[in-house]
Structure formats: C-alpha cells, structure tokens
Design a protein around this motif. Structure first.
Motif, PDB file in Angstrom:
ATOM      1  N   ASP A   1       0.825  -1.197   0.000  1.00 18.69           N
ATOM      2  CA  ASP A   1       0.000   0.000   0.000  1.00 18.69           C
ATOM      3  C   ASP A   1       0.859   1.247   0.000  1.00 18.69           C
ATOM      4  O   ASP A   1       1.563   1.534   0.965  1.00 18.69           O
ATOM      5  CB  ASP A   1      -0.926   0.010   1.225  1.00 18.69           C
ATOM      6  N   HIS A   2       0.822   1.991  -1.089  1.00 23.13           N
ATOM      7  CA  HIS A   2       1.520   3.259  -1.238  1.00 23.13           C
ATOM      8  C   HIS A   2       3.024   3.147  -1.034  1.00 23.13           C
ATOM      9  O   HIS A   2       3.668   4.106  -0.649  1.00 23.13           O
ATOM     10  CB  HIS A   2       0.952   4.302  -0.272  1.00 23.13           C
ATOM     11  N   LYS A   3       3.593   2.005  -1.254  1.00 23.97           N
ATOM     12  CA  LYS A   3       5.035   1.844  -1.092  1.00 23.97           C
ATOM     13  C   LYS A   3       5.722   1.981  -2.444  1.00 23.97           C
ATOM     14  O   LYS A   3       5.142   1.704  -3.482  1.00 23.97           O
ATOM     15  CB  LYS A   3       5.373   0.505  -0.456  1.00 23.97           C
ATOM     16  N   LEU A   4       6.953   2.435  -2.393  1.00 22.23           N
ATOM     17  CA  LEU A   4       7.755   2.616  -3.594  1.00 22.23           C
ATOM     18  C   LEU A   4       8.938   1.645  -3.553  1.00 22.23           C
ATOM     19  O   LEU A   4       9.402   1.259  -2.486  1.00 22.23           O
ATOM     20  CB  LEU A   4       8.259   4.056  -3.683  1.00 22.23           C
ATOM     21  N   TRP A   5       9.431   1.281  -4.707  1.00 22.70           N
ATOM     22  CA  TRP A   5      10.545   0.349  -4.797  1.00 22.70           C
ATOM     23  C   TRP A   5      11.859   1.121  -4.848  1.00 22.70           C
ATOM     24  O   TRP A   5      12.035   2.043  -5.644  1.00 22.70           O
ATOM     25  CB  TRP A   5      10.402  -0.517  -6.052  1.00 22.70           C
TER      26      TRP A   5
ATOM     27  N   TRP B   1      10.969  -2.555  -0.691  1.00 19.04           N
ATOM     28  CA  TRP B   1       9.846  -1.629  -0.749  1.00 19.04           C
ATOM     29  C   TRP B   1      10.024  -0.606   0.360  1.00 19.04           C
ATOM     30  O   TRP B   1      10.386  -0.943   1.484  1.00 19.04           O
ATOM     31  CB  TRP B   1       8.520  -2.374  -0.581  1.00 19.04           C
ATOM     32  N   ARG B   2       9.777   0.643   0.043  1.00 16.01           N
ATOM     33  CA  ARG B   2       9.934   1.709   1.040  1.00 16.01           C
ATOM     34  C   ARG B   2       8.694   2.584   1.052  1.00 16.01           C
ATOM     35  O   ARG B   2       7.949   2.646   0.078  1.00 16.01           O
ATOM     36  CB  ARG B   2      11.173   2.548   0.752  1.00 16.01           C
ATOM     37  N   LEU B   3       8.511   3.306   2.172  1.00 11.40           N
ATOM     38  CA  LEU B   3       7.386   4.220   2.303  1.00 11.40           C
ATOM     39  C   LEU B   3       7.651   5.474   1.469  1.00 11.40           C
ATOM     40  O   LEU B   3       8.806   5.804   1.174  1.00 11.40           O
ATOM     41  CB  LEU B   3       7.185   4.591   3.768  1.00 11.40           C
ATOM     42  N   PRO B   4       6.604   6.207   1.072  1.00 12.26           N
ATOM     43  CA  PRO B   4       6.789   7.381   0.214  1.00 12.26           C
ATOM     44  C   PRO B   4       7.705   8.457   0.796  1.00 12.26           C
ATOM     45  O   PRO B   4       8.377   9.157   0.068  1.00 12.26           O
ATOM     46  CB  PRO B   4       5.369   7.922   0.044  1.00 12.26           C
TER      47      PRO B   4
END
Length: 107
Positions: free
Chosen positions: A2-6, A13-16
């Motif tokens: 959910d709303h994570k970026l690579w 995976w990381r948070l925005p």
C-alpha cells in the motif's frame, strides 16, 4: 504494498517519505539530509537528538567566545602598542605621541 515505492538501490519496498542516501547506502525514513560532520543521515529517528546537539554546540561556541573575547582584545591592544613602539624605533621617535610634542633627543 500500500503506497510503497521500490528502491532500486536497496532492492526493498519503502514508504513514500523514505529516501535513499547515496552516502550511507540505505533508505532513511523522513530523511532530512546527510550530515557529513557526524557521518549519518538525519531523519525521523534521530532528528530531535541532532537538533539538540546543534543547539548545545551553539551554546558552547557562544560561551567560548564570551570567555576568550577579553583575552583576544587584550592581545590586540598589546599588538598595537608593540607595533607603535616598533614604528617609533624605526622612525626615531615615539609614534604614540603627536610629532609636535616629541622633543626627545632633538635640540
């Protein structure tokens, strides 16, 4: 996811609001900047101690300046007097007094 970026560097995976630091080689939550002085990234987990350290450093530097300033001024005054005596020796008189009032060694 959910709303994570690579993160291509860390392969996770990381948070925005998490950014990869090229200096540290890791992703930092809420990264503000990489502090070269301390060699760490400033982010969500260490922002308060970093700010406190900066404030205490400014207080210590101000205290040092207040304690050393009188000595610096005294040394500058002594240096000016020594320069005046040196110029007086070179010019053949005491440059701290007006030329009209200087009659030492002249007849």
């Amino acid at each position: 996811r959910d709303h994570k970026l690579w993160c291509r560097n860390c392969q996770v995976w990381r948070l925005p609001y998490t950014f990869h630091c090229g200096w540290c080689g890791t992703c930092i939550e809420g990264q503000d900047h990489h502090c070269a002085l301390f060699g760490v990234c400033v982010g969500d987990k260490n922002r308060a101690p970093f700010i406190l350290t900066c404030i205490l450093g400014m207080i210590a530097a101000t205290f040092d300046l207040v304690m050393v300033l009188p000595w610096i001024l005294l040394e500058l005054t002594n240096a000016k007097l020594q320069l005046a005596e040196l110029l007086g020796a070179i010019l053949g008189g005491d440059v701290r007094q007006p030329v009209a009032g200087n009659s030492a060694g002249h007849s």
